[in-house]
Write a protein that holds these residues in place. Sequence first.
Motif, PDB file in Angstrom:
ATOM      1  N   LYS A   1      31.440  10.077  18.850  1.00  0.00           N
ATOM      2  CA  LYS A   1      31.266   9.570  17.490  1.00  0.00           C
ATOM      3  C   LYS A   1      32.491   8.769  17.098  1.00  0.00           C
ATOM      4  N   CYS A   2      32.279   7.588  16.523  1.00  0.00           N
ATOM      5  CA  CYS A   2      33.425   6.804  16.040  1.00  0.00           C
ATOM      6  C   CYS A   2      32.937   5.831  14.975  1.00  0.00           C
ATOM      7  N   ASP A   3      33.863   5.334  14.193  1.00  0.00           N
ATOM      8  CA  ASP A   3      33.513   4.253  13.280  1.00  0.00           C
ATOM      9  C   ASP A   3      34.681   3.278  13.183  1.00  0.00           C
ATOM     10  N   ILE A   4      34.429   2.173  12.531  1.00  0.00           N
ATOM     11  CA  ILE A   4      35.397   1.080  12.488  1.00  0.00           C
ATOM     12  C   ILE A   4      36.237   1.172  11.225  1.00  0.00           C
ATOM     13  N   LYS A   5      37.522   1.045  11.385  1.00  0.00           N
ATOM     14  CA  LYS A   5      38.455   1.195  10.280  1.00  0.00           C
ATOM     15  C   LYS A   5      38.309   0.038   9.280  1.00  0.00           C
ATOM     16  N   LYS A   6      38.018   0.399   8.023  1.00  0.00           N
ATOM     17  CA  LYS A   6      37.890  -0.582   6.929  1.00  0.00           C
ATOM     18  C   LYS A   6      37.055  -1.778   7.360  1.00  0.00           C
ATOM     19  N   PHE A   7      35.849  -1.509   7.840  1.00  0.00           N
ATOM     20  CA  PHE A   7      35.040  -2.566   8.446  1.00  0.00           C
ATOM     21  C   PHE A   7      34.795  -3.738   7.503  1.00  0.00           C
ATOM     22  N   PHE A   8      34.190  -3.486   6.334  1.00  0.00           N
ATOM     23  CA  PHE A   8      33.821  -4.601   5.457  1.00  0.00           C
ATOM     24  C   PHE A   8      35.042  -5.404   5.009  1.00  0.00           C
ATOM     25  N   ASP A   9      36.168  -4.747   4.821  1.00  0.00           N
ATOM     26  CA  ASP A   9      37.394  -5.449   4.437  1.00  0.00           C
ATOM     27  C   ASP A   9      37.982  -6.266   5.580  1.00  0.00           C
ATOM     28  N   SER A  10      37.572  -5.973   6.807  1.00  0.00           N
ATOM     29  CA  SER A  10      38.221  -6.562   7.977  1.00  0.00           C
ATOM     30  C   SER A  10      37.407  -7.640   8.680  1.00  0.00           C
ATOM     31  N   VAL A  11      36.191  -7.906   8.207  1.00  0.00           N
ATOM     32  CA  VAL A  11      35.357  -8.926   8.851  1.00  0.00           C
ATOM     33  C   VAL A  11      36.036 -10.292   8.735  1.00  0.00           C
ATOM     34  N   ASP A  12      36.253 -10.939   9.875  1.00  0.00           N
ATOM     35  CA  ASP A  12      36.934 -12.234   9.917  1.00  0.00           C
ATOM     36  C   ASP A  12      35.927 -13.349   9.623  1.00  0.00           C
ATOM     37  N   HIS A  13      36.202 -14.169   8.606  1.00  0.00           N
ATOM     38  CA  HIS A  13      35.262 -15.204   8.198  1.00  0.00           C
ATOM     39  C   HIS A  13      35.018 -16.241   9.295  1.00  0.00           C
ATOM     40  N   LYS A  14      36.058 -16.623  10.021  1.00  0.00           N
ATOM     41  CA  LYS A  14      35.884 -17.638  11.071  1.00  0.00           C
ATOM     42  C   LYS A  14      34.974 -17.125  12.180  1.00  0.00           C
ATOM     43  N   VAL A  15      35.189 -15.880  12.584  1.00  0.00           N
ATOM     44  CA  VAL A  15      34.354 -15.291  13.633  1.00  0.00           C
ATOM     45  C   VAL A  15      32.914 -15.186  13.146  1.00  0.00           C
ATOM     46  N   LEU A  16      32.716 -14.714  11.908  1.00  0.00           N
ATOM     47  CA  LEU A  16      31.368 -14.570  11.361  1.00  0.00           C
ATOM     48  C   LEU A  16      30.654 -15.920  11.315  1.00  0.00           C
ATOM     49  N   LEU A  17      31.319 -16.945  10.813  1.00  0.00           N
ATOM     50  CA  LEU A  17      30.683 -18.259  10.706  1.00  0.00           C
ATOM     51  C   LEU A  17      30.382 -18.851  12.077  1.00  0.00           C
ATOM     52  N   PHE A  18      31.228 -18.575  13.057  1.00  0.00           N
ATOM     53  CA  PHE A  18      30.952 -19.012  14.422  1.00  0.00           C
ATOM     54  C   PHE A  18      29.661 -18.369  14.935  1.00  0.00           C
ATOM     55  N   LEU A  19      29.489 -17.080  14.675  1.00  0.00           N
ATOM     56  CA  LEU A  19      28.292 -16.366  15.124  1.00  0.00           C
ATOM     57  C   LEU A  19      27.048 -16.859  14.389  1.00  0.00           C
ATOM     58  N   VAL A  20      27.185 -17.152  13.090  1.00  0.00           N
ATOM     59  CA  VAL A  20      26.057 -17.668  12.308  1.00  0.00           C
ATOM     60  C   VAL A  20      25.666 -19.060  12.791  1.00  0.00           C
ATOM     61  N   ALA A  21      26.664 -19.894  13.084  1.00  0.00           N
ATOM     62  CA  ALA A  21      26.416 -21.286  13.473  1.00  0.00           C
ATOM     63  C   ALA A  21      25.647 -21.401  14.784  1.00  0.00           C
ATOM     64  N   ARG A  22      25.688 -20.372  15.610  1.00  0.00           N
ATOM     65  CA  ARG A  22      24.968 -20.420  16.884  1.00  0.00           C
ATOM     66  C   ARG A  22      23.456 -20.460  16.688  1.00  0.00           C
ATOM     67  N   LYS A  23      22.975 -20.001  15.515  1.00  0.00           N
ATOM     68  CA  LYS A  23      21.526 -19.974  15.277  1.00  0.00           C
ATOM     69  C   LYS A  23      21.080 -20.817  14.095  1.00  0.00           C
ATOM     70  N   VAL A  24      21.979 -21.137  13.192  1.00  0.00           N
ATOM     71  CA  VAL A  24      21.601 -21.905  12.004  1.00  0.00           C
ATOM     72  C   VAL A  24      21.884 -23.384  12.263  1.00  0.00           C
ATOM     73  N   SER A  25      20.833 -24.157  12.427  1.00  0.00           N
ATOM     74  CA  SER A  25      20.995 -25.591  12.718  1.00  0.00           C
ATOM     75  C   SER A  25      20.927 -26.453  11.462  1.00  0.00           C
ATOM     76  N   ASP A  26      20.390 -25.906  10.377  1.00  0.00           N
ATOM     77  CA  ASP A  26      20.288 -26.648   9.121  1.00  0.00           C
ATOM     78  C   ASP A  26      21.676 -26.754   8.493  1.00  0.00           C
ATOM     79  N   LEU A  27      22.199 -27.965   8.393  1.00  0.00           N
ATOM     80  CA  LEU A  27      23.574 -28.156   7.918  1.00  0.00           C
ATOM     81  C   LEU A  27      23.748 -27.762   6.456  1.00  0.00           C
ATOM     82  N   LYS A  28      22.745 -28.066   5.616  1.00  0.00           N
ATOM     83  CA  LYS A  28      22.847 -27.691   4.200  1.00  0.00           C
ATOM     84  C   LYS A  28      22.874 -26.178   4.036  1.00  0.00           C
ATOM     85  N   LEU A  29      22.023 -25.498   4.795  1.00  0.00           N
ATOM     86  CA  LEU A  29      21.995 -24.043   4.731  1.00  0.00           C
ATOM     87  C   LEU A  29      23.318 -23.468   5.223  1.00  0.00           C
TER      88      LEU A  29
END
Length: 312
Positions: A122-150
């Motif tokens: 059993k384990c969990d991530i320390k302060k997960f929501f506070d620690s999400v990196d915006h650049k990493v998240l947007l990179f992951l989103v951009a792999r599937k979202v092709s609509d530039l406005k969205l």
Amino acid sequence: MAWKEFRRGKRSKRDVAEFELHLEENLFALHRELVYGAWKPDPYTAFCVQDPKLRLIHKASVRDRVLYQAVYSSLYFLFDDGFIHDSYSSRNGKGTHRAVTRFESFARKVTKNSRKQGFALKCDIKKFFDSVDHKVLLFLVARKVSDLKLFELIKKIVASFQVSDSKGLPLGNVTSQLFANIYLNELDQFAKHRLKTKHYIRYCDDIVILDDSHHHLEVYILELQRFLGEKLYLELHPRKIEIRKLHQGVDFLGYVSLPHYKVLRTRTARRIIRLVSLKSLASYHGVLSHCSGFRLQNRILKICGRDVTIEP
């Protein structure tokens, strides 16, 4: 008329008509802002809730919540098909009870129906929501979202909240739950396809892995820590990493699961006894119906003055 006043007060036909007109005007205004790329997020309202531990919630304005729900609906099916089966948080047809049931199924497989010893990490991530990196998240989103406005709109939503240096997601946004799954899907894929874990479950940032080898789980800890640090800039909470024998019972998502049954977590049971009322009786009965909780149900019924006894 304000939304809170509208909900609480007595509403005449005129009040309803005025409110609907005001709502329609706001929706058209929001549409115009989105068409011209002029939308900017309103400030969040922060407040604390005890659930059961203290959590800081950031609530968006009504206008922005309408938008966030629309964005969530646009992205959900685009990403959900790519998630692993055993990711259970904020997904249609999943949830805590499905996750606990899956845990029990895995426990039976690992222990060969209690004929051999098994273990759960059993384990969990320390302060997960506070620690999400915006650049990493947007990179992951951009792999599937092709609509530039969205995608530009998603960038604004992500940037609307930060704890420090472009990090953090607000607890309270419907989009945050989906973004969390997109982010941690990278960990899920690593665990399933690189580590080859057969019995892995994740609910938000709570992770369990079952195995018949204590040594395998120790190796998994090191590999998970390395992957999280190098790829997602996260870390496991050092005080919440635990390997337990399955026959001792494992505390997971509010229940303590044993080989052939589960019981409600002691802390949760005490909280129910403290807060129980006739109004909440039905909801507590629902929670207890998923475990061996007839004794607690009878105690609650007695507190509420009900002359009924539930048999096991």
